[in-house]
Design an enzyme around this catalytic site. Structure first.
Site, PDB file in Angstrom:
ATOM      1  N   ASP A 111       0.832  -1.212   0.000  1.00  0.00           N
ATOM      2  CA  ASP A 111       0.000   0.000   0.000  1.00  0.00           C
ATOM      3  C   ASP A 111       0.867   1.265   0.000  1.00  0.00           C
ATOM      4  O   ASP A 111       0.599   2.220  -0.726  1.00  0.00           O
ATOM      5  CB  ASP A 111      -0.868  -0.039   1.274  1.00  0.00           C
ATOM      6  CG  ASP A 111      -2.133   0.778   1.161  1.00  0.00           C
ATOM      7  OD1 ASP A 111      -2.470   1.189   0.042  1.00  0.00           O
ATOM      8  OD2 ASP A 111      -2.793   1.012   2.197  1.00  0.00           O
ATOM      9  N   LYS A 204     -10.837   7.937  10.768  1.00  0.00           N
ATOM     10  CA  LYS A 204     -10.891   8.154   9.306  1.00  0.00           C
ATOM     11  C   LYS A 204      -9.452   8.061   8.802  1.00  0.00           C
ATOM     12  O   LYS A 204      -8.686   9.012   8.880  1.00  0.00           O
ATOM     13  CB  LYS A 204     -11.474   9.546   9.039  1.00  0.00           C
ATOM     14  CG  LYS A 204     -12.180   9.711   7.707  1.00  0.00           C
ATOM     15  CD  LYS A 204     -11.332   9.477   6.487  1.00  0.00           C
ATOM     16  CE  LYS A 204     -10.487  10.668   6.092  1.00  0.00           C
ATOM     17  NZ  LYS A 204      -9.550  10.337   4.978  1.00  0.00           N
ATOM     18  N   PRO A 205      -9.067   6.877   8.279  1.00  0.00           N
ATOM     19  CA  PRO A 205      -7.688   6.713   7.785  1.00  0.00           C
ATOM     20  C   PRO A 205      -7.470   7.486   6.476  1.00  0.00           C
ATOM     21  O   PRO A 205      -8.428   7.932   5.855  1.00  0.00           O
ATOM     22  CB  PRO A 205      -7.570   5.208   7.523  1.00  0.00           C
ATOM     23  CG  PRO A 205      -8.784   4.575   8.114  1.00  0.00           C
ATOM     24  CD  PRO A 205      -9.845   5.626   8.150  1.00  0.00           C
ATOM     25  N   GLU A 207      -6.852   8.133   2.606  1.00  0.00           N
ATOM     26  CA  GLU A 207      -7.281   7.459   1.373  1.00  0.00           C
ATOM     27  C   GLU A 207      -6.088   7.067   0.509  1.00  0.00           C
ATOM     28  O   GLU A 207      -6.205   6.257  -0.401  1.00  0.00           O
ATOM     29  CB  GLU A 207      -8.241   8.357   0.580  1.00  0.00           C
ATOM     30  CG  GLU A 207      -7.636   9.643  -0.003  1.00  0.00           C
ATOM     31  CD  GLU A 207      -7.557  10.797   0.997  1.00  0.00           C
ATOM     32  OE1 GLU A 207      -7.462  10.540   2.214  1.00  0.00           O
ATOM     33  OE2 GLU A 207      -7.576  11.956   0.536  1.00  0.00           O
ATOM     34  N   SER A 258       0.460  20.399   7.473  1.00  0.00           N
ATOM     35  CA  SER A 258       0.153  21.630   8.206  1.00  0.00           C
ATOM     36  C   SER A 258      -1.003  22.377   7.543  1.00  0.00           C
ATOM     37  O   SER A 258      -1.845  22.962   8.238  1.00  0.00           O
ATOM     38  CB  SER A 258       1.390  22.525   8.271  1.00  0.00           C
ATOM     39  OG  SER A 258       2.410  21.831   8.947  1.00  0.00           O
ATOM     40  N   THR A 260      -3.596  21.103   5.904  1.00  0.00           N
ATOM     41  CA  THR A 260      -4.865  20.490   6.301  1.00  0.00           C
ATOM     42  C   THR A 260      -5.114  20.727   7.788  1.00  0.00           C
ATOM     43  O   THR A 260      -6.255  20.968   8.200  1.00  0.00           O
ATOM     44  CB  THR A 260      -4.868  18.977   5.980  1.00  0.00           C
ATOM     45  OG1 THR A 260      -4.425  18.785   4.649  1.00  0.00           O
ATOM     46  CG2 THR A 260      -6.246  18.376   6.131  1.00  0.00           C
ATOM     47  N   GLU A 278      -0.881  16.863  14.855  1.00  0.00           N
ATOM     48  CA  GLU A 278       0.503  16.408  14.610  1.00  0.00           C
ATOM     49  C   GLU A 278       0.770  16.655  13.138  1.00  0.00           C
ATOM     50  O   GLU A 278       0.247  15.953  12.279  1.00  0.00           O
ATOM     51  CB  GLU A 278       0.630  14.912  14.929  1.00  0.00           C
ATOM     52  CG  GLU A 278       0.431  14.573  16.386  1.00  0.00           C
ATOM     53  CD  GLU A 278       1.494  15.183  17.283  1.00  0.00           C
ATOM     54  OE1 GLU A 278       2.653  15.305  16.848  1.00  0.00           O
ATOM     55  OE2 GLU A 278       1.158  15.565  18.414  1.00  0.00           O
ATOM     56  N   LEU A 279       1.611  17.641  12.845  1.00  0.00           N
ATOM     57  CA  LEU A 279       1.688  18.131  11.464  1.00  0.00           C
ATOM     58  C   LEU A 279       3.066  17.917  10.831  1.00  0.00           C
ATOM     59  O   LEU A 279       3.847  17.110  11.296  1.00  0.00           O
ATOM     60  CB  LEU A 279       1.271  19.605  11.456  1.00  0.00           C
ATOM     61  CG  LEU A 279      -0.080  19.872  12.144  1.00  0.00           C
ATOM     62  CD1 LEU A 279      -0.405  21.353  12.156  1.00  0.00           C
ATOM     63  CD2 LEU A 279      -1.207  19.092  11.486  1.00  0.00           C
ATOM     64  N   CYS A 312       7.431  12.488   9.033  1.00  0.00           N
ATOM     65  CA  CYS A 312       7.260  13.892   9.453  1.00  0.00           C
ATOM     66  C   CYS A 312       8.542  14.466  10.030  1.00  0.00           C
ATOM     67  O   CYS A 312       8.825  15.644   9.885  1.00  0.00           O
ATOM     68  CB  CYS A 312       6.127  13.995  10.454  1.00  0.00           C
ATOM     69  SG  CYS A 312       6.302  12.869  11.839  1.00  0.00           S
TER      70      CYS A 312
END
Ligand code: NAD
Length: 540
Positions: A111, A204-205, A207, A258, A260, A278-279, A312
């Site tokens: 994935d 909500k993982p 996409e 950041s 979003t 957590e950005l 990150c």
């Protein structure tokens, strides 16, 4: 021959993905179809082939999950349990990750495109971290009715007989929105504390790559989490937006970019719900000239190539002392040009940037998807057009090198003498791209390290311990590393809280502060009886 082995490994992963949990949403304790029956595709990054189609949950599915969560919250069984009892159930989920590590690692390899070996190692980390969260159940219970005051001040306010205890209440229905780079780790790092604290949660993982997260639904189901306490809705931005906007959702815990993150904050502002963000980051690696050259090269590679630079805390800005720059860059170029590409991540059992094992970066993985691939190449083209000097890399590898795979590969790239104002210095590229500047004094090194709006992590390398610590203390970031060897860079420990300064985040993850993010602190003020009396009455 090689193509056959790729097909076989992909087919094996596709057979894992036949299971119900990878094809349905998990709402109210049941696996259900999305209301509009739509699907989203995900692709194998090493070849660009279709891997799987999973449900596209939309706003109406999010609302169904919120209703299930609200019912569970109103019913109150989960919140009324002790944290230790909740942790016993969550521990079964953590064990489930350990027990299914091989399958989950194959899914993440397919994935995300990360080498199986690395996926397996980090999933083991998620299981262990889950167990750590469970161990905090006891600490949370011990914080209930913690005395803060006994007896008041003299002469009026507060009254003379005035007792106070603290309690940590769950927040309510919480939304957990996660990123794709370490899909299950990022999600489980939210699920565990949210549940142990007594909340009802909706995950909500991402996409882009979130298939392994769907297995958490099965684990919750099998562990016996009460219906509605934990739900999963897969979907894209629209599902995320619906979750953030709902007045019934009292907290959003978000990991992602950041840009979003600021939208999430904006959506939460009118209803004043809590946010934990957590950005992104643009971490600096500051290298002084007294550092061992081999160690400096290894650490630089590990810093910007782990998980293909899609982490990150990736150290994507190298800030090196003037007289050490050329020797370091010469060696770095040599090493990078020798690195092989990972053309079939699913079967990579022996290689896979061994960042947390022996500090060696031994393979370059593809980036996660076509849009990220294009975005990274866009950064590189812009840098080239602006005249930025390229030491090595700068584009896609020769097709022969990656076996005509059609995958999303990018050469490890080093950009030198980069201007401080350029995008490649200021923005998160999220790929195998390193930007280099140099310094002559300690003060200049600090200014360079602090020259972006991010502040997630950074590292200082020097064989002078006092200097390493002095500079580390002046860097504005949530996690700084001071080291003479490079060991420990990017390492995380579940008991050590982390988070971002500036545009890298709001709040802290991990450690007891990470658990507290999912609670509201309440003072209970009581007079006229003792707490012991109250407990005796309650027990009757
Ligand atoms: P992203 O911001 O594009 O998406 C993150 C999640 O938000 C996805 O699930 C997405 O569907 C959802 N989303 C998108 N728009 C939304 C909106 N308007 N409202 C609500 N939800 C929305 O990030 P990404 O590309 O998935 O992840 C990469 C980013 O995550 C990088 O910036 C990386 O640094 C960051 N990250 C941070 C940490 C950390 O701990 N600080 C860890 C991992 C990743």
């Amino acid at each position: 021959m090689e193509q056959d082995s790729k097909n076989n490994s992909l087919d094996k992963v596709r057979s894992h993905l036949q299971r119900e949990c990878f094809n349905k949403l998990f709402i109210g304790g049941k696996f259900v179809e999305p209301i509009e029956r739509e699907k989203l595709p995900t692709y194998y990054p090493a070849t660009g082939e279709l891997l799987h189609e999973f449900p596209r949950g939309k706003a109406n599915d999010i609302h169904a999950a919120i209703s299930a969560s609200e019912r569970a919250w109103a019913e109150g069984t989960w919140a009324a349990m002790s944290a230790v009892d909740r942790a016993k159930i969550v521990a079964k989920m953590a064990q489930g990750i350990e027990d299914n590590k091989e399958m989950l690692a194959e899914i993440e390899a397919a994935d995300v495109g990360k080498p199986f070996r690395q996926a397996s190692m980090t999933l083991g980390g998620a299981a262990n971290e889950g167990k750590y969260w469970c161990s905090l159940g006891k600490a949370l219970d011990e914080e209930q009715d913690l005395p803060v005051n006994s007896g008041g001040g003299k002469g009026g306010l507060p009254p003379e007989e005035w007792n106070v205890v603290y309690r940590r209440d769950p927040i309510g229905v919480v939304g957990l929105i996660s990123a794709w780079n370490y899909p299950l780790n990022v999600a489980f790092r939210k699920v565990c504390p949210a549940l142990i604290a007594g909340n009802s949660a909706i995950l909500k993982p991402s996409e882009i790559a979130g298939l392994s997260c769907m297995f958490i639904g099965k684990l919750a189901h099998d562990a016996g989490i009460p219906p509605g306490v934990f739900n999963i809705v897969t979907g894209d931005r629209d599902a995320g937006v619906a979750l953030t906007l709902s007045p019934s959702v009292s907290m959003i815990s978000f990991t992602g970019s950041s840009i979003t993150g600021s939208k999430v904050m904006e959506a939460c502002a009118p209803k004043l719900s809590q946010v934990a963000l957590e950005l992104g980051g643009k971490s600096a690696l500051v290298v002084f000239d007294d550092t061992d050259l081999d160690k400096a090269v290894e650490t630089t590679m590990k810093g910007f190539l782990t998980n293909g630079g899609q982490i990150c805390t990736a150290h994507t800005r190298l800030i090196v002392q003037d007289n050490f720059k050329q020797p370091l860059l010469n060696r770095l170029k040599e090493e990078l040009e020798r690195l092989p590409f990972c053309t079939n991540p699913i079967t990579e059992k022996n290689r896979g940037d061994r960042a947390w094992e022996d500090g060696k970066t031994d393979v370059v993985q593809p980036v996660v998807c076509d849009s990220q691939h294009k975005k990274i190449l866009g950064f590189l083209n812009e840098a080239k057009a602006a005249g930025v000097e390229i030491l090595t890399g700068g584009g896609v590898p020769d097709e022969k090198v990656v076996g005509h795979s059609g995958g999303y590969f990018i050469q490890p790239t080093v950009l030198v003498n980069v201007g401080q104002e350029t995008d490649v210095w200021q923005k998160e590229v999220f790929g195998p791209v390193l930007s280099v500047r140099s310094f002559s004094s300690e003060a200049e090194a600090v200014l360079e390290a602090n020259s972006t709006k991010f502040g997630l992590a950074s590292t200082v390398m020097s064989s002078d311990p006092a200097r390493a610590m002095r500079v580390a203390n002046r860097i504005r970031a949530g996690a700084v590393y001071a080291t003479s060897t490079g060991e420990g860079i990017l390492a995380e420990h579940p008991a050590v809280s982390r988070g971002g300064f500036g545009c890298s985040g709001v709040g802290r993850e991990l450690g007891i502060s990470g658990l507290h993010e999912y609670t509201e602190l309440k003072s209970v003020n009581y007079t006229g009886f003792t707490l012991t009396d109250a407990k005796i009455e309650d027990a009757k």
